[in-house]
Design an enzyme around this catalytic site. Structure first.
Site, short mmCIF file in Angstrom:
data_model
loop_
_atom_site.label_atom_id
_atom_site.label_comp_id
_atom_site.label_asym_id
_atom_site.label_seq_id
_atom_site.Cartn_x
_atom_site.Cartn_y
_atom_site.Cartn_z
N HIS A 35 36.30 -11.25 8.60
CA HIS A 35 36.97 -12.26 9.43
C HIS A 35 36.01 -13.41 9.75
CE1 HIS A 35 39.36 -8.61 10.87
NE2 HIS A 35 40.29 -9.40 10.38
N GLY A 145 42.33 -13.02 3.76
CA GLY A 145 41.40 -12.23 2.96
C GLY A 145 42.11 -11.62 1.75
N SER A 184 39.12 -3.59 9.53
CA SER A 184 39.08 -3.14 10.92
C SER A 184 39.27 -1.62 10.99
CB SER A 184 40.20 -3.81 11.72
OG SER A 184 40.08 -5.21 11.59
N ARG A 185 40.01 -1.08 10.05
CA ARG A 185 40.28 0.37 10.06
C ARG A 185 39.03 1.19 9.76
NH1 ARG A 185 45.93 1.45 9.87
NH2 ARG A 185 47.09 -0.46 9.47
#
Ligand code: PAF
Length: 263
Positions: A35, A145, A184-185
């Site tokens: 990000h 992304g 993020s996971r």
């Protein structure tokens, strides 16, 4: 950096910005270096950068997955500020979905394949929220992304289909040193699951056929949703068991060239 929880306040601020060249990075928060690279690019290419952080419930087909989705707002805001972001949108469901999700945007073919085949309603939720956000921000460019390559293609084609002026900019996937795509996971993986996760991009990149790769992933300990090559790109989705939860990972890579980008 200004934070907007109220969409009315944001719309008033947007009106004043007029023709300013705006860059937009929509996210669900839990920001990582991937990000950050999108935000840095937007800051470099725009006069004003908008970040949105919104864990969008309509794109989760599993309530447990939504509840467990990582939320790290304070760190996210600190990172955004350090990168030179100008505005952060933090909308609430009641404002963003004032219609109660009566109106939604759907795509009838590609969104039904790959991740869409395993997550019913997922892409309708994504496309609907992205359309709302693009209309609110009216950016010159919006950055996505390539890890979510199917999402990128669907959003790009949606903008063309509905004559939106925002240019959709794909950004290369950033990877950890062992090859795992940043996500993020990944925060949800325990040590053993994190070690196993590195085998996913490694096996996906092999020269074997899709079925063989799926078998190899299953043998390594993944539950395989799909491995599918289309248009010179191999797409994959797997689930790993991590402590008491299951974590879904997706990835894709061009079979024409090595695309590994590390931060
Ligand atoms: O890629 C994501 O984080 C989300 O799907 C997006 C584009 C922010 C829509 O909620």
């Amino acid at each position: 950096m200004r934070c907007f929880e109220s969409l009315d306040d944001w719309r008033a601020a947007r009106a004043v910005l007029g023709m300013t060249r705006i860059g937009f990075v929509p996210t669900m928060g839990a920001l990582h270096a991937g990000h950050a690279s999108l935000l840095a690019r937007s800051v470099a290419e725009s006069e004003y950068t908008v970040l949105s952080i919104y864990v969008n419930p309509t794109q989760f087909n599993d309530a447990g997955d939504l509840a467990r989705y990582p939320r790290t707002l304070e760190q996210d805001l600190a990172l955004a500020e350090s990168l030179g972001v100008d505005a952060v949108l933090l909308p609430r469901y009641e404002a963003l979905y004032a219609d109660g999700y009566r109106y939604r945007l759907d795509e009838m073919t590609f969104s039904r394949t790959l991740c869409g085949a395993h997550r019913p309603g997922h892409f309708a939720g994504v496309l609907t929220v992205v359309m709302k956000l693009l209309n609110l921000v009216r950016a010159t460019r919006a950055y996505f992304g390539e890890k979510d390559y199917q999402q990128y293609l669907l959003i790009r084609d949606m903008c063309a289909a509905f004559f939106l002026d925002t240019e959709i900019v794909p950004c290369a996937t950033l990877r950890e040193p062992d090859g795992l795509a940043m996500s993020s996971r990944n925060m949800l993986l325990d040590t053993a699951a994190r070690a196993l996760a590195a085998r996913f991009p490694e096996l996906l990149a092999s020269r074997e056929g899709d079925d063989k790769v799926a078998d190899q992933l299953a043998a390594a300990g993944f539950e395989v949703d799909y491995v599918h090559t289309e248009g010179g790109r191999r797409f994959g989705a797997v689930t790993v068991q991590s402590a008491d939860r299951r974590v879904r990972l997706i990835d894709n890579l061009s079979l024409h060239a090595s695309e590994v980008v590390t931060p």
